[in-house]
Design an enzyme around this catalytic site. Sequence first.
Site, PDB file in Angstrom:
ATOM      1  N   TRP A  84      10.359 -14.524  36.025  1.00 25.87           N
ATOM      2  CA  TRP A  84       9.863 -15.774  34.884  1.00 25.87           C
ATOM      3  C   TRP A  84       9.996 -14.982  33.118  1.00 25.87           C
ATOM      4  O   TRP A  84      10.208 -13.870  33.080  1.00 25.87           O
ATOM      5  CB  TRP A  84       8.132 -16.033  35.157  1.00 25.87           C
ATOM      6  N   ASP A  98       1.098  -9.878  38.846  1.00 26.19           N
ATOM      7  CA  ASP A  98       0.663 -10.899  38.200  1.00 26.19           C
ATOM      8  C   ASP A  98       0.094 -12.129  39.134  1.00 26.19           C
ATOM      9  O   ASP A  98       1.232 -12.669  39.777  1.00 26.19           O
ATOM     10  CB  ASP A  98       2.017 -11.345  37.436  1.00 26.19           C
ATOM     11  N   ALA A 156      -0.782 -15.545  38.538  1.00 26.07           N
ATOM     12  CA  ALA A 156      -1.094 -17.176  37.659  1.00 26.07           C
ATOM     13  C   ALA A 156      -0.779 -18.212  38.637  1.00 26.07           C
ATOM     14  O   ALA A 156      -1.333 -19.098  37.706  1.00 26.07           O
ATOM     15  CB  ALA A 156       0.090 -16.846  36.405  1.00 26.07           C
ATOM     16  N   LYS A 191      -3.413 -22.333  34.701  1.00 32.93           N
ATOM     17  CA  LYS A 191      -3.061 -23.455  35.775  1.00 32.93           C
ATOM     18  C   LYS A 191      -4.005 -23.875  36.873  1.00 32.93           C
ATOM     19  O   LYS A 191      -3.994 -24.887  36.349  1.00 32.93           O
ATOM     20  CB  LYS A 191      -2.087 -22.939  36.801  1.00 32.93           C
TER      21      LYS A 191
HETATM   22  C1  LIG Z   1       4.510 -16.168  36.223  1.00 31.00           C
HETATM   23  C2  LIG Z   1       3.439 -16.433  35.131  1.00 31.00           C
HETATM   24  N1  LIG Z   1       2.706 -15.448  34.781  1.00 31.00           N
HETATM   25  C3  LIG Z   1       2.253 -15.329  33.584  1.00 31.00           C
HETATM   26  C4  LIG Z   1       1.910 -16.800  32.769  1.00 31.00           C
HETATM   27  C5  LIG Z   1       0.859 -16.517  32.823  1.00 31.00           C
HETATM   28  O1  LIG Z   1       0.399 -18.159  31.567  1.00 31.00           O
HETATM   29  P1  LIG Z   1      -0.752 -18.713  30.210  1.00 31.00           P
HETATM   30  O2  LIG Z   1      -0.462 -16.588  29.310  1.00 31.00           O
HETATM   31  O3  LIG Z   1      -0.528 -19.604  29.617  1.00 31.00           O
HETATM   32  O4  LIG Z   1      -2.227 -17.359  30.912  1.00 31.00           O
HETATM   33  C6  LIG Z   1       2.752 -18.069  33.595  1.00 31.00           C
HETATM   34  C7  LIG Z   1       2.518 -18.760  32.646  1.00 31.00           C
HETATM   35  O5  LIG Z   1       3.298 -19.734  32.645  1.00 31.00           O
HETATM   36  C8  LIG Z   1       3.725 -17.022  34.793  1.00 31.00           C
HETATM   37  O6  LIG Z   1       4.730 -18.726  35.115  1.00 31.00           O
END
Ligand SMILES: Cc1ncc(COP(=O)(O)O)c(C=O)c1O
Length: 398
Positions: free
Chosen positions: A130, A211, A213, A246
Amino acid sequence: MFEQFERLSADSILGLMAQYRADPSPIKVDLGVGVFRDSSGHTPILGSVRRAEQAVLAGQTTKSYVAAAGREEFNGAVEALVLGDAHPARRDRRARTVQAPGGCGALRVGAELIRAASRSATVHVSDPTWGNHIPLLGSGGLQLERYPYYDSAGQRLRFDAMLERLERAAQGDVVLIHACCHNPTGADLNLEQWQALSELLTRRRLVPFLDMAYQGFGENLEADAAGLRLVAERSPEALIAVSFSKNLGLYRERVGALIIIGECESRADATLSHVLQIARSIYSMPPDHGAAIAAHIWADAALRSEWVAELAAMRSRIADMRGLLAHALRGASGSDAFDFIRTQRGMFSLLGVSAQLVERLRDRHHIYMTLDSRMNLAGIMPHNAEYVAAAIAAELAG
Ligand SMILES: Cc1ncc(COP(=O)(O)O)c(C=O)c1O
């Protein structure tokens, strides 16, 4: 002071969002930004969230500060959701959880914690990963390296190459691992591969930074956490960044958590004190509203089962759209080269085409995706799947 600044180009995803908004075409398709959409293209507020929010507001008597660690009941529920009720790290009181402003907040605090513990540590991230992982982890000064993860021409994991690279990482290095629904590839490890990875991490004394998510977007809440739980059981130390953007659809409320696992109870406590000091020095306290909603849902059996059903509905919509697009691409291209889209998991897959072709899809067909050809499958609707497939096939043929 600010004279020295040249204007930076917009963040690629935010820039893409702006281009999409400015496109007047009625047939435009947004496969760019990573949010869930229902079949009318809307990112809904979940019914369970609405009900919990009303209850939270009705019961609220103060706006006074909570704490640097956020809400205790939220943190406890997150630990149970992510690690499971009977996880050895919880049983041995080696896990500590703090609320954070979204998954990004948790990743950033985790990065600062790693830097405070070991300035020379390298964080190994998957290739590809990402886009925001790089600034979140690297801009504080940590050194980043990439390990092979996915072959986007052959649409398969590069698991042997991944292990081979990590085998050469220095003791004490950190390995960032997507817990499920890998972003951007949609390709996850199977349980056997998680076991092999976990064995390597423990043997080489590498620290996993997981991670999470998209828990619940792959198979279900439990199965999606199985690999993470295994690694967190075998590794003496671990960090876990959790996002509820999400799976609760709480994106803008910034709901997340950082779980740390220490070698023993007293190490976990000492590490927690550093996490809290870091949080205090960045944002002091996490926002409360979204976490209060989440904690309310998880504590109420009826709301919780409503949420689990809503999560299942989001997951099955994405799976349906994967099937629909793969089928349409078969029809339009006369080949099964895109069947991988059907079986990959989570919101994203890489189409596996050049940046030039991505630009042609945007300029000629009003179809928006990031330049690495990452598609958010939640942007596919029953009415646009054939259109998207025909455009891709036409550009590939031309
Ligand atoms: C792989 C991954 N990690 C972490 C996040 C963190 O998202 P947020 O800070 O919006 O909770 C995302 C959001 O797109 C993600 O795709």
